[in-house]
Motif scaffolding. Structure first.
Motif, PDB file in Angstrom:
ATOM      1  N   ASP A  57      74.833 100.757  40.098  1.00  8.71           N
ATOM      2  CA  ASP A  57      76.229 100.991  39.747  1.00  8.71           C
ATOM      3  C   ASP A  57      76.673  99.935  38.725  1.00  8.71           C
ATOM      4  OD1 ASP A  57      78.763 102.079  39.747  1.00  8.71           O
ATOM      5  OD2 ASP A  57      79.422 100.936  41.497  1.00  8.71           O
ATOM      6  N   TRP A  58      75.886  99.792  37.663  1.00  4.35           N
ATOM      7  CA  TRP A  58      76.140  98.765  36.660  1.00  4.35           C
ATOM      8  C   TRP A  58      76.256  99.391  35.279  1.00  4.35           C
ATOM      9  CZ3 TRP A  58      71.323  95.534  38.437  1.00  4.35           C
ATOM     10  CH2 TRP A  58      71.554  95.020  39.720  1.00  4.35           C
ATOM     11  N   LYS A  59      76.875  98.637  34.361  1.00  3.12           N
ATOM     12  CA  LYS A  59      76.916  99.012  32.951  1.00  3.12           C
ATOM     13  C   LYS A  59      76.236  97.903  32.146  1.00  3.12           C
ATOM     14  CE  LYS A  59      81.399  99.245  32.653  1.00  3.12           C
ATOM     15  NZ  LYS A  59      81.794  98.902  34.024  1.00  3.12           N
ATOM     16  N   GLY A  60      75.659  98.265  31.008  1.00  3.32           N
ATOM     17  CA  GLY A  60      75.025  97.254  30.179  1.00  3.32           C
ATOM     18  C   GLY A  60      75.991  96.187  29.726  1.00  3.32           C
ATOM     19  N   THR A  61      77.245  96.567  29.544  1.00  2.00           N
ATOM     20  CA  THR A  61      78.259  95.608  29.091  1.00  2.00           C
ATOM     21  C   THR A  61      78.747  94.691  30.202  1.00  2.00           C
ATOM     22  OG1 THR A  61      79.892  97.377  29.404  1.00  2.00           O
ATOM     23  CG2 THR A  61      79.037  97.042  27.171  1.00  2.00           C
ATOM     24  N   ASP A  62      78.263  94.884  31.433  1.00  3.22           N
ATOM     25  CA  ASP A  62      78.595  93.961  32.528  1.00  3.22           C
ATOM     26  C   ASP A  62      77.898  92.613  32.350  1.00  3.22           C
ATOM     27  OD1 ASP A  62      80.104  95.885  33.831  1.00  3.22           O
ATOM     28  OD2 ASP A  62      78.469  96.514  35.156  1.00  3.22           O
ATOM     29  N   PHE A  63      76.877  92.566  31.491  1.00  3.09           N
ATOM     30  CA  PHE A  63      76.034  91.383  31.393  1.00  3.09           C
ATOM     31  C   PHE A  63      76.314  90.594  30.117  1.00  3.09           C
ATOM     32  CE2 PHE A  63      73.764  94.482  33.977  1.00  3.09           C
ATOM     33  CZ  PHE A  63      73.432  93.725  35.096  1.00  3.09           C
TER      34      PHE A  63
ATOM     35  N   GLY B 147      69.283  88.284  23.792  1.00  4.68           N
ATOM     36  CA  GLY B 147      68.915  89.215  24.842  1.00  4.68           C
ATOM     37  C   GLY B 147      69.781  89.023  26.068  1.00  4.68           C
ATOM     38  N   LEU B 148      69.685  89.940  27.001  1.00  8.68           N
ATOM     39  CA  LEU B 148      70.410  89.844  28.260  1.00  8.68           C
ATOM     40  C   LEU B 148      69.794  88.739  29.104  1.00  8.68           C
ATOM     41  CD1 LEU B 148      71.340  92.845  30.565  1.00  8.68           C
ATOM     42  CD2 LEU B 148      70.446  90.718  31.487  1.00  8.68           C
ATOM     43  N   PRO B 149      70.558  87.714  29.497  1.00  9.94           N
ATOM     44  CA  PRO B 149      69.978  86.613  30.280  1.00  9.94           C
ATOM     45  C   PRO B 149      69.424  87.102  31.614  1.00  9.94           C
ATOM     46  CG  PRO B 149      72.118  85.991  29.397  1.00  9.94           C
ATOM     47  CD  PRO B 149      71.975  87.468  29.173  1.00  9.94           C
TER      48      PRO B 149
ATOM     49  N   SER C  84      61.063  79.758  39.335  1.00  2.00           N
ATOM     50  CA  SER C  84      62.063  80.542  38.612  1.00  2.00           C
ATOM     51  C   SER C  84      61.995  80.254  37.124  1.00  2.00           C
ATOM     52  CB  SER C  84      63.479  80.228  39.115  1.00  2.00           C
ATOM     53  OG  SER C  84      63.682  80.694  40.426  1.00  2.00           O
ATOM     54  N   PHE C  85      62.117  81.307  36.329  1.00  2.00           N
ATOM     55  CA  PHE C  85      62.163  81.204  34.875  1.00  2.00           C
ATOM     56  C   PHE C  85      63.485  81.765  34.381  1.00  2.00           C
ATOM     57  CE2 PHE C  85      57.721  81.626  36.049  1.00  2.00           C
ATOM     58  CZ  PHE C  85      57.069  80.693  35.251  1.00  2.00           C
ATOM     59  N   LEU C  86      63.990  81.204  33.300  1.00  4.71           N
ATOM     60  CA  LEU C  86      65.157  81.749  32.616  1.00  4.71           C
ATOM     61  C   LEU C  86      64.664  82.389  31.330  1.00  4.71           C
ATOM     62  CD1 LEU C  86      68.217  81.940  32.959  1.00  4.71           C
ATOM     63  CD2 LEU C  86      68.430  79.851  31.595  1.00  4.71           C
ATOM     64  N   THR C  87      64.970  83.672  31.157  1.00  3.74           N
ATOM     65  CA  THR C  87      64.423  84.422  30.040  1.00  3.74           C
ATOM     66  C   THR C  87      65.430  85.485  29.619  1.00  3.74           C
ATOM     67  OG1 THR C  87      62.476  85.657  29.298  1.00  3.74           O
ATOM     68  CG2 THR C  87      63.128  85.966  31.590  1.00  3.74           C
ATOM     69  N   ALA C  88      64.988  86.531  28.941  1.00  3.21           N
ATOM     70  CA  ALA C  88      65.851  87.658  28.564  1.00  3.21           C
ATOM     71  C   ALA C  88      65.115  88.955  28.870  1.00  3.21           C
ATOM     72  CB  ALA C  88      66.224  87.577  27.081  1.00  3.21           C
ATOM     73  N   TYR C  89      65.871  89.999  29.155  1.00  2.00           N
ATOM     74  CA  TYR C  89      65.282  91.292  29.499  1.00  2.00           C
ATOM     75  C   TYR C  89      64.366  91.751  28.368  1.00  2.00           C
ATOM     76  CZ  TYR C  89      65.359  95.754  32.081  1.00  2.00           C
ATOM     77  OH  TYR C  89      65.032  96.851  32.836  1.00  2.00           O
TER      78      TYR C  89
ATOM     79  N   TYR D  99      69.064  99.363  27.621  1.00  2.00           N
ATOM     80  CA  TYR D  99      68.734  99.778  26.258  1.00  2.00           C
ATOM     81  C   TYR D  99      69.819 100.659  25.641  1.00  2.00           C
ATOM     82  CZ  TYR D  99      63.992  98.173  27.422  1.00  2.00           C
ATOM     83  OH  TYR D  99      62.908  97.428  27.808  1.00  2.00           O
ATOM     84  N   GLY D 100      70.552 101.383  26.485  1.00  2.17           N
ATOM     85  CA  GLY D 100      71.554 102.293  25.961  1.00  2.17           C
ATOM     86  C   GLY D 100      72.934 101.706  25.793  1.00  2.17           C
ATOM     87  N   GLU D 101      73.209 100.560  26.468  1.00  3.08           N
ATOM     88  CA  GLU D 101      74.582 100.044  26.479  1.00  3.08           C
ATOM     89  C   GLU D 101      74.721  98.572  26.116  1.00  3.08           C
ATOM     90  OE1 GLU D 101      75.867 103.003  30.194  1.00  3.08           O
ATOM     91  OE2 GLU D 101      76.075 100.834  30.389  1.00  3.08           O
ATOM     92  N   HIS D 102      73.707  97.779  26.328  1.00  3.70           N
ATOM     93  CA  HIS D 102      73.843  96.338  26.071  1.00  3.70           C
ATOM     94  C   HIS D 102      73.764  96.079  24.568  1.00  3.70           C
ATOM     95  CE1 HIS D 102      72.985  92.030  26.027  1.00  3.70           C
ATOM     96  NE2 HIS D 102      73.476  91.993  27.258  1.00  3.70           N
ATOM     97  N   PRO D 103      74.706  95.288  24.015  1.00  8.53           N
ATOM     98  CA  PRO D 103      74.763  95.122  22.554  1.00  8.53           C
ATOM     99  C   PRO D 103      73.521  94.518  21.924  1.00  8.53           C
ATOM    100  CG  PRO D 103      76.262  93.599  23.681  1.00  8.53           C
ATOM    101  CD  PRO D 103      75.817  94.588  24.693  1.00  8.53           C
ATOM    102  N   ASP D 104      72.759  93.717  22.649  1.00  6.19           N
ATOM    103  CA  ASP D 104      71.567  93.084  22.072  1.00  6.19           C
ATOM    104  C   ASP D 104      70.396  94.059  21.917  1.00  6.19           C
ATOM    105  OD1 ASP D 104      72.826  90.669  21.807  1.00  6.19           O
ATOM    106  OD2 ASP D 104      71.975  89.792  23.628  1.00  6.19           O
TER     107      ASP D 104
END
Length: 258
Positions: free
Chosen positions: A37-43, A95-97, A164-169, A207-212
Protein backbone atom coordinates in the motif's frame (compact mmCIF):
# COMPACT_ATOMS: atom_id res chain seq x y z
CA UNK A 1 6.34 -0.73 22.91
CA UNK A 2 6.33 0.54 19.35
CA UNK A 3 5.04 -1.90 16.76
CA UNK A 4 6.15 -1.90 13.15
CA UNK A 5 4.82 -3.52 10.00
CA UNK A 6 7.00 -5.89 7.99
CA UNK A 7 5.91 -6.95 4.51
CA UNK A 8 6.96 -10.53 3.77
CA UNK A 9 7.18 -10.73 0.01
CA UNK A 10 3.85 -8.89 -0.06
CA UNK A 11 2.10 -10.55 2.91
CA UNK A 12 1.77 -8.25 5.92
CA UNK A 13 2.60 -9.13 9.49
CA UNK A 14 3.05 -7.05 12.63
CA UNK A 15 6.23 -7.52 14.62
CA UNK A 16 7.79 -6.03 17.72
CA UNK A 17 11.07 -4.16 17.90
CA UNK A 18 12.15 -6.51 20.69
CA UNK A 19 14.83 -8.91 19.43
CA UNK A 20 13.78 -12.49 18.85
CA UNK A 21 15.45 -15.40 20.64
CA UNK A 22 18.73 -16.67 19.23
CA UNK A 23 17.24 -20.02 18.18
CA UNK A 24 14.09 -20.23 16.04
CA UNK A 25 12.06 -23.30 15.14
CA UNK A 26 12.77 -24.51 11.63
CA UNK A 27 9.82 -23.56 9.44
CA UNK A 28 9.20 -22.96 5.76
CA UNK A 29 6.97 -19.95 5.18
CA UNK A 30 5.18 -19.43 1.90
CA UNK A 31 4.26 -15.80 1.34
CA UNK A 32 1.93 -14.11 -1.13
CA UNK A 33 2.76 -11.07 -3.21
CA UNK A 34 0.97 -7.89 -4.32
CA UNK A 35 -0.02 -6.22 -1.05
CA UNK A 36 2.06 -3.02 -0.98
CA UNK A 37 0.00 0.00 0.00
CA UNK A 38 2.81 2.37 -0.99
CA UNK A 39 3.54 4.95 -3.68
CA UNK A 40 6.93 5.61 -5.24
CA UNK A 41 6.67 9.23 -4.13
CA UNK A 42 6.42 8.10 -0.48
CA UNK A 43 10.20 7.61 -0.52
CA UNK A 44 13.17 9.94 -0.52
CA UNK A 45 15.00 10.62 -3.78
CA UNK A 46 18.55 11.66 -4.61
CA UNK A 47 20.38 8.85 -2.85
CA UNK A 48 21.67 8.39 0.69
CA UNK A 49 23.29 11.76 1.33
CA UNK A 50 20.59 12.85 3.81
CA UNK A 51 20.35 9.46 5.55
CA UNK A 52 22.32 8.50 8.67
CA UNK A 53 22.37 4.72 9.05
CA UNK A 54 22.93 4.90 12.80
CA UNK A 55 19.74 6.95 13.25
CA UNK A 56 17.49 4.42 11.52
CA UNK A 57 15.54 1.95 13.69
CA UNK A 58 17.09 -1.48 14.09
CA UNK A 59 16.38 -3.84 11.17
CA UNK A 60 13.20 -5.82 11.62
CA UNK A 61 13.56 -9.52 10.76
CA UNK A 62 10.98 -12.28 10.81
CA UNK A 63 10.61 -13.66 14.31
CA UNK A 64 10.36 -17.14 12.73
CA UNK A 65 12.59 -17.07 9.65
CA UNK A 66 12.99 -19.76 7.02
CA UNK A 67 16.10 -21.42 8.44
CA UNK A 68 16.97 -23.53 5.44
CA UNK A 69 20.04 -23.61 3.24
CA UNK A 70 20.07 -20.66 0.84
CA UNK A 71 20.64 -21.92 -2.70
CA UNK A 72 23.91 -21.14 -4.47
CA UNK A 73 23.65 -19.15 -7.69
CA UNK A 74 26.09 -17.93 -10.30
CA UNK A 75 28.75 -15.38 -9.43
CA UNK A 76 28.20 -13.70 -12.79
CA UNK A 77 30.51 -11.57 -14.94
CA UNK A 78 30.01 -8.37 -12.94
CA UNK A 79 31.96 -9.35 -9.82
CA UNK A 80 35.21 -7.50 -9.09
CA UNK A 81 37.93 -8.01 -6.48
CA UNK A 82 39.26 -5.89 -3.61
CA UNK A 83 35.93 -4.48 -2.45
CA UNK A 84 36.18 -2.07 0.51
CA UNK A 85 34.60 -2.75 3.89
CA UNK A 86 31.95 -0.04 4.34
CA UNK A 87 28.30 0.50 5.24
CA UNK A 88 27.26 3.18 2.73
CA UNK A 89 28.04 1.68 -0.67
CA UNK A 90 26.29 4.28 -2.84
CA UNK A 91 29.26 6.64 -3.41
CA UNK A 92 26.79 9.53 -3.58
CA UNK A 93 24.79 8.16 -6.52
CA UNK A 94 21.09 8.93 -6.90
CA UNK A 95 18.28 6.51 -6.15
CA UNK A 96 15.71 5.55 -3.55
CA UNK A 97 17.58 5.14 -0.23
CA UNK A 98 17.58 1.48 0.80
CA UNK A 99 18.80 0.02 4.10
CA UNK A 100 19.74 -3.56 3.19
CA UNK A 101 20.16 -5.80 6.24
CA UNK A 102 21.12 -9.48 6.25
CA UNK A 103 21.11 -12.03 9.04
CA UNK A 104 23.39 -15.05 8.48
CA UNK A 105 22.65 -18.25 10.39
CA UNK A 106 23.46 -21.95 10.50
CA UNK A 107 20.62 -23.51 8.52
CA UNK A 108 20.56 -26.60 10.75
CA UNK A 109 19.52 -24.78 13.92
CA UNK A 110 19.29 -21.04 13.14
CA UNK A 111 22.24 -20.08 15.33
CA UNK A 112 23.63 -16.70 14.16
CA UNK A 113 27.09 -16.66 12.61
CA UNK A 114 29.38 -13.93 13.92
CA UNK A 115 32.22 -12.49 11.79
CA UNK A 116 30.86 -13.87 8.53
CA UNK A 117 32.29 -11.74 5.73
CA UNK A 118 29.44 -10.75 3.41
CA UNK A 119 30.01 -8.91 0.15
CA UNK A 120 27.17 -7.40 -1.88
CA UNK A 121 26.99 -5.85 -5.34
CA UNK A 122 24.18 -4.62 -7.59
CA UNK A 123 23.38 -2.12 -10.33
CA UNK A 124 22.72 1.59 -10.06
CA UNK A 125 19.30 3.09 -10.84
CA UNK A 126 20.08 2.84 -14.56
CA UNK A 127 20.82 -0.88 -14.42
CA UNK A 128 24.60 -0.43 -14.76
CA UNK A 129 27.31 -2.08 -12.63
CA UNK A 130 30.46 -0.29 -11.52
CA UNK A 131 34.07 -1.44 -11.57
CA UNK A 132 36.99 -1.45 -13.95
CA UNK A 133 37.30 -5.26 -13.72
CA UNK A 134 33.64 -5.91 -14.56
CA UNK A 135 32.81 -7.19 -18.03
CA UNK A 136 31.83 -4.64 -20.67
CA UNK A 137 28.28 -5.99 -20.65
CA UNK A 138 28.05 -4.93 -17.00
CA UNK A 139 29.33 -1.35 -17.24
CA UNK A 140 28.07 -0.65 -20.78
CA UNK A 141 31.19 1.44 -21.30
CA UNK A 142 29.97 4.12 -18.88
CA UNK A 143 33.07 6.06 -17.80
CA UNK A 144 31.66 7.11 -14.43
CA UNK A 145 30.64 3.57 -13.56
CA UNK A 146 33.98 2.10 -14.65
CA UNK A 147 35.98 4.58 -12.55
CA UNK A 148 34.24 3.77 -9.24
CA UNK A 149 32.96 0.94 -7.09
CA UNK A 150 29.45 2.22 -6.42
CA UNK A 151 26.94 -0.24 -4.97
CA UNK A 152 29.64 -2.65 -3.87
CA UNK A 153 30.77 -3.28 -0.31
CA UNK A 154 31.48 -5.84 2.35
CA UNK A 155 31.12 -6.19 6.12
CA UNK A 156 31.56 -8.62 8.99
CA UNK A 157 28.44 -9.75 10.81
CA UNK A 158 27.96 -8.94 14.49
CA UNK A 159 27.14 -11.30 17.37
CA UNK A 160 23.55 -11.57 16.09
CA UNK A 161 24.78 -12.59 12.64
CA UNK A 162 23.65 -9.27 11.20
CA UNK A 163 25.17 -6.66 8.86
CA UNK A 164 23.52 -3.58 7.35
CA UNK A 165 24.35 -1.64 4.20
CA UNK A 166 23.05 1.73 3.05
CA UNK A 167 22.46 1.73 -0.69
CA UNK A 168 19.82 2.60 -3.33
CA UNK A 169 17.15 0.47 -4.97
CA UNK A 170 18.79 -1.24 -7.97
CA UNK A 171 17.67 -0.64 -11.53
CA UNK A 172 16.82 -3.35 -14.05
CA UNK A 173 18.80 -4.43 -17.09
CA UNK A 174 17.91 -6.48 -20.12
CA UNK A 175 17.23 -10.15 -19.49
CA UNK A 176 17.30 -10.05 -15.67
CA UNK A 177 14.86 -9.26 -12.92
CA UNK A 178 16.15 -6.82 -10.22
CA UNK A 179 18.48 -8.53 -7.75
CA UNK A 180 21.39 -8.15 -5.33
CA UNK A 181 24.41 -10.45 -5.48
CA UNK A 182 26.05 -11.71 -2.29
CA UNK A 183 29.17 -13.69 -1.46
CA UNK A 184 29.78 -15.03 2.04
CA UNK A 185 33.04 -16.21 3.57
CA UNK A 186 33.51 -17.66 7.05
CA UNK A 187 37.06 -17.94 8.42
CA UNK A 188 38.36 -17.25 4.92
CA UNK A 189 36.36 -20.05 3.29
CA UNK A 190 33.76 -19.21 0.66
CA UNK A 191 30.51 -20.85 1.80
CA UNK A 192 27.94 -19.22 -0.47
CA UNK A 193 27.53 -17.18 -3.63
CA UNK A 194 23.90 -16.29 -4.28
CA UNK A 195 21.38 -13.64 -5.33
CA UNK A 196 18.46 -12.00 -3.53
CA UNK A 197 15.35 -10.65 -5.25
CA UNK A 198 12.64 -8.01 -5.03
CA UNK A 199 8.88 -8.36 -5.25
CA UNK A 200 7.67 -7.50 -8.78
CA UNK A 201 4.86 -5.32 -7.49
CA UNK A 202 7.24 -3.23 -5.43
CA UNK A 203 9.58 -2.82 -8.41
CA UNK A 204 6.60 -1.72 -10.53
CA UNK A 205 5.81 0.96 -7.95
CA UNK A 206 9.40 2.21 -7.77
CA UNK A 207 10.14 2.16 -11.49
CA UNK A 208 6.79 3.67 -12.41
CA UNK A 209 6.50 6.43 -9.80
CA UNK A 210 9.78 7.29 -8.09
CA UNK A 211 11.43 10.35 -9.72
CA UNK A 212 14.94 8.83 -9.78
CA UNK A 213 13.77 5.92 -11.97
CA UNK A 214 11.51 7.65 -14.47
CA UNK A 215 12.44 8.02 -18.14
CA UNK A 216 13.59 4.46 -18.78
CA UNK A 217 11.61 2.05 -20.98
CA UNK A 218 9.58 -0.68 -19.24
CA UNK A 219 11.71 -3.58 -17.99
CA UNK A 220 11.69 -6.68 -20.15
CA UNK A 221 12.02 -9.38 -17.46
CA UNK A 222 9.97 -10.08 -14.36
CA UNK A 223 10.60 -12.67 -11.68
CA UNK A 224 8.62 -15.43 -13.36
CA UNK A 225 10.57 -15.02 -16.63
CA UNK A 226 14.06 -14.70 -15.14
CA UNK A 227 16.34 -17.59 -16.09
CA UNK A 228 18.35 -17.60 -12.84
CA UNK A 229 15.90 -16.97 -10.00
CA UNK A 230 14.96 -20.26 -8.26
CA UNK A 231 11.61 -21.78 -9.22
CA UNK A 232 10.52 -21.46 -5.58
CA UNK A 233 12.01 -18.06 -4.80
CA UNK A 234 10.37 -17.61 -1.39
CA UNK A 235 13.63 -17.89 0.51
CA UNK A 236 15.45 -15.58 -1.90
CA UNK A 237 13.06 -12.64 -1.54
CA UNK A 238 13.64 -9.62 0.67
CA UNK A 239 11.09 -8.61 3.29
CA UNK A 240 10.32 -4.88 3.35
CA UNK A 241 9.44 -2.03 5.69
CA UNK A 242 8.80 1.62 4.83
CA UNK A 243 10.63 3.62 7.48
CA UNK A 244 9.64 7.06 8.73
CA UNK A 245 11.38 9.68 6.63
CA UNK A 246 11.07 7.85 3.33
CA UNK A 247 13.77 5.16 3.54
CA UNK A 248 13.00 1.60 2.42
CA UNK A 249 14.32 -1.22 4.62
CA UNK A 250 14.94 -4.67 3.13
CA UNK A 251 15.84 -7.67 5.30
CA UNK A 252 16.61 -11.33 4.69
CA UNK A 253 17.88 -14.32 6.65
CA UNK A 254 20.52 -16.39 4.84
CA UNK A 255 21.11 -19.97 5.94
CA UNK A 256 24.51 -21.64 5.50
CA UNK A 257 24.95 -25.38 5.35
CA UNK A 258 28.18 -25.42 7.35
Amino acid sequence: MKRRTLVLGGATTVASTVAAAAIWPRRHITVAARAFDWKGTDFLSGGTKSVALEKLPAPLFRSRPNCIVTSAQTLGPCHVNNIPARQDVSEGKAGLPLRLAVRIVHAADCRPIENADIEIWHTDRRGIYSGREAADMCTLGDAEAISGLAFRGRQLTDAEGQASFLTAYPGWYKGRTPHVHCRILVEGKELLVSQIYFDDTLSDIIYGEHPDYLGRPPRDTRNEADGIIPEDATDHMFDFEKLDGGVLSATITIGLSS
